[in-house]
Design an enzyme around this catalytic site. Structure first.
Site, short mmCIF file in Angstrom:
data_model
loop_
_atom_site.label_atom_id
_atom_site.label_comp_id
_atom_site.label_asym_id
_atom_site.label_seq_id
_atom_site.Cartn_x
_atom_site.Cartn_y
_atom_site.Cartn_z
CG ASP A 1 -2.05 0.99 1.10
OD1 ASP A 1 -2.43 1.31 -0.04
OD2 ASP A 1 -2.56 1.44 2.14
CG HIS B 1 -0.86 2.20 -9.21
ND1 HIS B 1 -1.02 1.79 -7.90
CD2 HIS B 1 -1.97 2.94 -9.50
CE1 HIS B 1 -2.17 2.26 -7.43
NE2 HIS B 1 -2.76 2.96 -8.38
CG LEU C 1 8.46 -17.48 -3.51
CD1 LEU C 1 8.49 -17.53 -1.99
CD2 LEU C 1 8.94 -16.11 -4.01
C1 IPE Z 1 -5.46 -2.61 0.23
O1 IPE Z 1 -5.15 -1.27 0.04
C2 IPE Z 1 -5.50 -3.34 -1.07
C3 IPE Z 1 -4.24 -3.46 -1.80
C4 IPE Z 1 -3.08 -3.01 -1.43
C5 IPE Z 1 -4.31 -4.15 -3.03
P1 IPE Z 1 -6.28 -0.15 -0.06
O2 IPE Z 1 -5.58 1.10 -0.36
O3 IPE Z 1 -7.34 -0.58 -0.99
O4 IPE Z 1 -6.88 -0.17 1.43
P2 IPE Z 1 -7.68 0.95 2.22
O5 IPE Z 1 -8.77 1.44 1.31
O6 IPE Z 1 -6.73 2.03 2.58
O7 IPE Z 1 -8.19 0.25 3.43
C1 IPE Z 2 -1.87 0.20 -3.31
O1 IPE Z 2 -1.61 1.57 -3.37
C2 IPE Z 2 -2.16 -0.38 -4.67
C3 IPE Z 2 -3.57 -0.73 -4.90
C4 IPE Z 2 -4.52 -0.70 -4.01
C5 IPE Z 2 -3.91 -1.15 -6.24
P1 IPE Z 2 -2.78 2.64 -3.30
O2 IPE Z 2 -3.21 2.94 -4.68
O3 IPE Z 2 -3.86 2.20 -2.38
O4 IPE Z 2 -2.00 3.88 -2.69
P2 IPE Z 2 -2.55 4.90 -1.62
O5 IPE Z 2 -2.99 4.10 -0.42
O6 IPE Z 2 -3.67 5.63 -2.25
O7 IPE Z 2 -1.37 5.76 -1.31
MG MG Z 3 -4.13 2.42 -0.41
#
Ligand code: IPE
Ligand code: IPE
Ligand code: MG
Length: 255
Positions: A20, A37, A131
């Site tokens: 995240d 991303h 793995l």
């Molecule tokens: C969790 O992250 C899902 C992934 C990393 C794929 P999110 O960004 O979706 O989670 P929330 O919304 O902060 O809980």
């Molecule tokens: C995690 O990064 C990747 C996915 C959920 C696809 P985020 O896109 O949630 O990044 P933040 O949390 O908004 O910084």
């Molecule tokens: Mg996120």
């Protein structure tokens, strides 16, 4: 004073990670979220390398949640493209390195092109003994539990199972990753202290580890810190410290 623990952990057998912070990483640079991303893909490779070097048996990465479909259409579209490109780019190399790739989640929600590549990656790497890499994509922990309940309901309806025989072992048999030991170590980057519908069932006794570092900034030193902290923890699985000091214990749902 508590007795010194004699049950220190070694290397985790199974590591599960919520990757995240990509969006915030980009925002800090005043760039579109997609740039974050893309930068995150580098961290995925770093993480796989680290686990291969340490002899970790299984790595499960949360790439896209059931709820992430609700993001703006341009972000979802760009993520799908990134996902497709990553599959085209990385799978042969993963195969060469002995990685067994699989995907968990609702595959039917992806476009046919992505599903075909997921299927092909799984087929190509199915016999690899290195793995076990699981990518959670269109995955939700609640949906995983509901699917297991549905599968058991079908067994009951077909007379292959009695309701009174439904127990944790029967449920565990139908959950994603049923053939792997449950995660020993959970890592979440990005600073939020939550599970966000990741492996709800499988994480029952997993050691949780959080860092403020954003996913694209992940480095080996941070992963090492997580592994070191894990190694110093005493896992009790509901027993007393005295009990686990005299006998090694595991999650009762381990296969
Ligand atoms: C969790 O992250 C899902 C992934 C990393 C794929 P999110 O960004 O979706 O989670 P929330 O919304 O902060 O809980
Ligand atoms: C995690 O990064 C990747 C996915 C959920 C696809 P985020 O896109 O949630 O990044 P933040 O949390 O908004 O910084
Ligand atoms: Mg996120």
């Amino acid at each position: 004073m508590s007795a010194p623990s004699t049950t220190l952990q070694g290397t985790p057998r199974h590591v599960a990670i919520i990757m995240d912070g990509n969006g915030r990483w980009a925002a800090r640079r005043r760039r579109p979220r997609m740039i974050g991303h893309r930068a995150g893909a580098r961290a995925v490779n770093l993480c796989i390398d680290f686990c291969l070097e340490r002899g970790v048996g299984a790595l499960t990465l949360f790439a896209f949640s059931s709820e992430n479909w609700g993001r703006p259409a341009d972000e979802v579209g760009a993520l799908m493209k990134l996902f497709l490109n990553a599959l085209d780019r990385e799978v042969d190399e993963l195969h060469r390195r002995g990685v067994r790739v699989r995907f968990i989640g609702e595959r039917g929600r992806f476009d046919a092109g992505i599903v075909a590549r997921m299927d092909a990656a799984e087929r190509l790497t199915a016999d690899n003994a290195g793995l076990a890499l699981s990518i959670a994509a269109s995955y939700g922990g609640r949906q995983d539990i509901a699917a297991a309940a549905r599968a058991l309901a079908v067994e009951v309806a077909e007379g292959r199972m009695r309701p009174q025989d439904i127990d944790e072992t029967a449920m565990a048999r139908h959950m994603a990753l049923a053939d792997l030991p449950p995660p020993d170590l959970f890592i979440r980057t990005g600073g939020d202290l939550r599970i966000s519908n990741f492996l709800l069932w499988q994480l029952a006794y997993t050691e949780l580890w959080f860092t403020d570092l954003l996913w694209p900034d992940l480095d080996a030193a941070t992963l090492q810190r997580a592994f070191d902290d894990f190694a110093a923890r005493e896992r009790r699985f509901g027993l007393t410290g005295g009990q686990v000091a005299s006998e090694p214990t595991t999650d009762t749902n381990a296969p």
